[in-house]
Design a protein around this motif. Structure first.
Motif, PDB file in Angstrom:
ATOM      1  N   ALA A   1      18.109  -9.918  -7.668  1.00 41.03           N
ATOM      2  CA  ALA A   1      18.612  -8.645  -8.187  1.00 41.03           C
ATOM      3  C   ALA A   1      19.937  -8.258  -7.539  1.00 41.03           C
ATOM      4  N   VAL A   2      20.011  -8.358  -6.218  1.00 43.45           N
ATOM      5  CA  VAL A   2      21.254  -8.012  -5.524  1.00 43.45           C
ATOM      6  C   VAL A   2      22.360  -8.998  -5.902  1.00 43.45           C
ATOM      7  N   GLY A   3      22.019 -10.264  -6.062  1.00 43.08           N
ATOM      8  CA  GLY A   3      23.007 -11.257  -6.494  1.00 43.08           C
ATOM      9  C   GLY A   3      23.583 -10.930  -7.869  1.00 43.08           C
ATOM     10  N   LEU A   4      22.723 -10.547  -8.806  1.00 44.90           N
ATOM     11  CA  LEU A   4      23.201 -10.151 -10.130  1.00 44.90           C
ATOM     12  C   LEU A   4      24.111  -8.930 -10.041  1.00 44.90           C
ATOM     13  N   MET A   5      23.724  -7.966  -9.233  1.00 48.42           N
ATOM     14  CA  MET A   5      24.526  -6.753  -9.108  1.00 48.42           C
ATOM     15  C   MET A   5      25.896  -7.049  -8.480  1.00 48.42           C
ATOM     16  N   VAL A   6      25.930  -7.889  -7.460  1.00 49.75           N
ATOM     17  CA  VAL A   6      27.198  -8.227  -6.805  1.00 49.75           C
ATOM     18  C   VAL A   6      28.102  -8.999  -7.765  1.00 49.75           C
ATOM     19  N   MET A   7      27.533  -9.970  -8.497  1.00 53.64           N
ATOM     20  CA  MET A   7      28.349 -10.718  -9.465  1.00 53.64           C
ATOM     21  C   MET A   7      28.873  -9.805 -10.563  1.00 53.64           C
ATOM     22  N   GLY A   8      28.045  -8.869 -11.026  1.00 50.62           N
ATOM     23  CA  GLY A   8      28.485  -7.930 -12.051  1.00 50.62           C
ATOM     24  C   GLY A   8      29.594  -7.024 -11.562  1.00 50.62           C
ATOM     25  N   LEU A   9      29.460  -6.531 -10.329  1.00 54.07           N
ATOM     26  CA  LEU A   9      30.511  -5.686  -9.761  1.00 54.07           C
ATOM     27  C   LEU A   9      31.807  -6.467  -9.559  1.00 54.07           C
TER      28      LEU A   9
ATOM     29  N   GLY B   1      34.475  -7.095 -18.915  1.00 56.96           N
ATOM     30  CA  GLY B   1      34.131  -5.928 -18.094  1.00 56.96           C
ATOM     31  C   GLY B   1      32.778  -5.363 -18.473  1.00 56.96           C
ATOM     32  N   LEU B   2      32.516  -5.284 -19.770  1.00 60.85           N
ATOM     33  CA  LEU B   2      31.200  -4.820 -20.228  1.00 60.85           C
ATOM     34  C   LEU B   2      30.093  -5.796 -19.835  1.00 60.85           C
ATOM     35  N   LEU B   3      30.404  -7.082 -19.832  1.00 57.74           N
ATOM     36  CA  LEU B   3      29.432  -8.074 -19.363  1.00 57.74           C
ATOM     37  C   LEU B   3      29.095  -7.843 -17.894  1.00 57.74           C
ATOM     38  N   GLY B   4      30.091  -7.510 -17.090  1.00 58.62           N
ATOM     39  CA  GLY B   4      29.849  -7.203 -15.679  1.00 58.62           C
ATOM     40  C   GLY B   4      28.965  -5.977 -15.502  1.00 58.62           C
ATOM     41  N   VAL B   5      29.219  -4.937 -16.299  1.00 58.41           N
ATOM     42  CA  VAL B   5      28.393  -3.728 -16.227  1.00 58.41           C
ATOM     43  C   VAL B   5      26.953  -4.059 -16.625  1.00 58.41           C
ATOM     44  N   TYR B   6      26.793  -4.882 -17.666  1.00 62.46           N
ATOM     45  CA  TYR B   6      25.453  -5.299 -18.089  1.00 62.46           C
ATOM     46  C   TYR B   6      24.743  -6.069 -16.973  1.00 62.46           C
ATOM     47  N   MET B   7      25.460  -6.922 -16.256  1.00 59.60           N
ATOM     48  CA  MET B   7      24.856  -7.678 -15.160  1.00 59.60           C
ATOM     49  C   MET B   7      24.367  -6.746 -14.053  1.00 59.60           C
ATOM     50  N   VAL B   8      25.100  -5.678 -13.783  1.00 56.24           N
ATOM     51  CA  VAL B   8      24.666  -4.702 -12.778  1.00 56.24           C
ATOM     52  C   VAL B   8      23.362  -4.050 -13.227  1.00 56.24           C
ATOM     53  N   PHE B   9      23.311  -3.603 -14.500  1.00 55.76           N
ATOM     54  CA  PHE B   9      22.087  -2.983 -15.012  1.00 55.76           C
ATOM     55  C   PHE B   9      20.924  -3.973 -15.033  1.00 55.76           C
ATOM     56  N   LEU B  10      21.200  -5.228 -15.351  1.00 55.85           N
ATOM     57  CA  LEU B  10      20.162  -6.254 -15.345  1.00 55.85           C
ATOM     58  C   LEU B  10      19.616  -6.478 -13.937  1.00 55.85           C
ATOM     59  N   GLY B  11      20.486  -6.452 -12.940  1.00 57.00           N
ATOM     60  CA  GLY B  11      20.050  -6.587 -11.555  1.00 57.00           C
ATOM     61  C   GLY B  11      19.175  -5.430 -11.110  1.00 57.00           C
ATOM     62  N   VAL B  12      19.536  -4.217 -11.506  1.00 61.67           N
ATOM     63  CA  VAL B  12      18.721  -3.047 -11.165  1.00 61.67           C
ATOM     64  C   VAL B  12      17.343  -3.166 -11.832  1.00 61.67           C
ATOM     65  N   ASP B  13      17.322  -3.576 -13.089  1.00 62.26           N
ATOM     66  CA  ASP B  13      16.038  -3.741 -13.784  1.00 62.26           C
ATOM     67  C   ASP B  13      15.202  -4.838 -13.148  1.00 62.26           C
ATOM     68  N   GLU B  14      15.824  -5.954 -12.862  1.00 63.28           N
ATOM     69  CA  GLU B  14      15.101  -7.094 -12.280  1.00 63.28           C
ATOM     70  C   GLU B  14      14.478  -6.741 -10.939  1.00 63.28           C
ATOM     71  N   GLY B  15      15.173  -5.973 -10.145  1.00 63.86           N
ATOM     72  CA  GLY B  15      14.705  -5.687  -8.794  1.00 63.86           C
ATOM     73  C   GLY B  15      13.824  -4.464  -8.648  1.00 63.86           C
ATOM     74  N   TRP B  16      14.071  -3.424  -9.451  1.00 61.29           N
ATOM     75  CA  TRP B  16      13.378  -2.176  -9.165  1.00 61.29           C
ATOM     76  C   TRP B  16      12.701  -1.509 -10.354  1.00 61.29           C
ATOM     77  N   LEU B  17      13.064  -1.833 -11.563  1.00 60.04           N
ATOM     78  CA  LEU B  17      12.532  -1.103 -12.715  1.00 60.04           C
ATOM     79  C   LEU B  17      11.570  -1.905 -13.584  1.00 60.04           C
ATOM     80  N   SER B  18      11.292  -3.142 -13.241  1.00 57.61           N
ATOM     81  CA  SER B  18      10.397  -3.952 -14.070  1.00 57.61           C
ATOM     82  C   SER B  18       9.088  -4.202 -13.335  1.00 57.61           C
ATOM     83  N   GLY B  19       8.048  -4.451 -14.101  1.00 57.20           N
ATOM     84  CA  GLY B  19       6.738  -4.711 -13.519  1.00 57.20           C
ATOM     85  C   GLY B  19       5.770  -5.231 -14.564  1.00 57.20           C
TER      86      GLY B  19
END
Length: 179
Positions: free
Chosen positions: A19-27, A51-69
């Motif tokens: 998740a953090v890796g996705l967020m860092v790559m997106g940023l 740029g929008l792809l990067g923003v999507y990667m940040v949101f994907l990282g947040v979902d992968e790490g903290w919002l999914s179950g």
């Protein structure tokens, strides 16, 4: 009457690292696109697109790490994505198969029913992936004792009942804590 409660997914360290890796790559991608915009890179639409792809990667990282179950109950499978839960009933399932997930190489269960599209359940991000898979197969077996477990999955996990949601074969005592 006492009812069985569900098995809930537990995130692993690998989950947070991915998740953090996705967020860092997106940023990083968004920052590079922002800098390219001010340097006058043409065509402008390509900079916006990446740029929008990067923003999507940040949101994907947040979902992968903290919002999914994931939660498995004797009645249904509940999947959480971006904080919202969706329920999938386990009635009508006829077969189950296991695949290697292309993201992180973990287990992905495929549940096949006669009257609906196949349901893919990713288990790659969970510390208790084996227990979740066994609970899901047990719950599906409770609804259909003729559930077909494909050989690839049967070699890896065995065949239900496992004793997670249903009593093991030859055991009269339930293996699950009742509430």
């Amino acid at each position: 009457m006492a009812e069985l409660r569900g098995i809930v997914s537990k995130r692993s360290t690998q989950t947070y690292i991915v998740a953090v890796g996705l967020m860092v790559m997106g940023l990083a991608l968004t920052t590079l696109c922002f800098a390219a915009w001010f340097q006058g890179v043409e065509p402008r639409w390509s900079v916006i697109l990446f740029g929008l792809l990067g923003v999507y990667m940040v949101f994907l990282g947040v979902d992968e790490g903290w919002l999914s179950g994931l939660e498995v109950t004797p009645r249904c499978l509940r999947l959480q994505s971006f904080g919202r839960w969706q329920e999938y009933p386990l009635e009508g399932l006829e077969a189950a198969d296991g695949l290697r997930d292309i993201l992180a190489g973990g287990l992905q269960l495929v549940l096949i029913g006669k009257e609906r599209e196949a349901l893919k359940v990713p288990l790659r991000r969970y510390r208790n992936a084996g227990q979740l898979a066994q609970a899901l197969l047990d719950a599906a077996w409770l609804h259909n004792p003729d559930l077909v477990v494909m050989p690839r999955l049967a070699r890896r996990l065995g065949t239900p009942p496992f004793g997670v949601m249903a009593a093991r074969k030859g055991s009269r005592k339930p293996q699950w804590p009742l509430i």
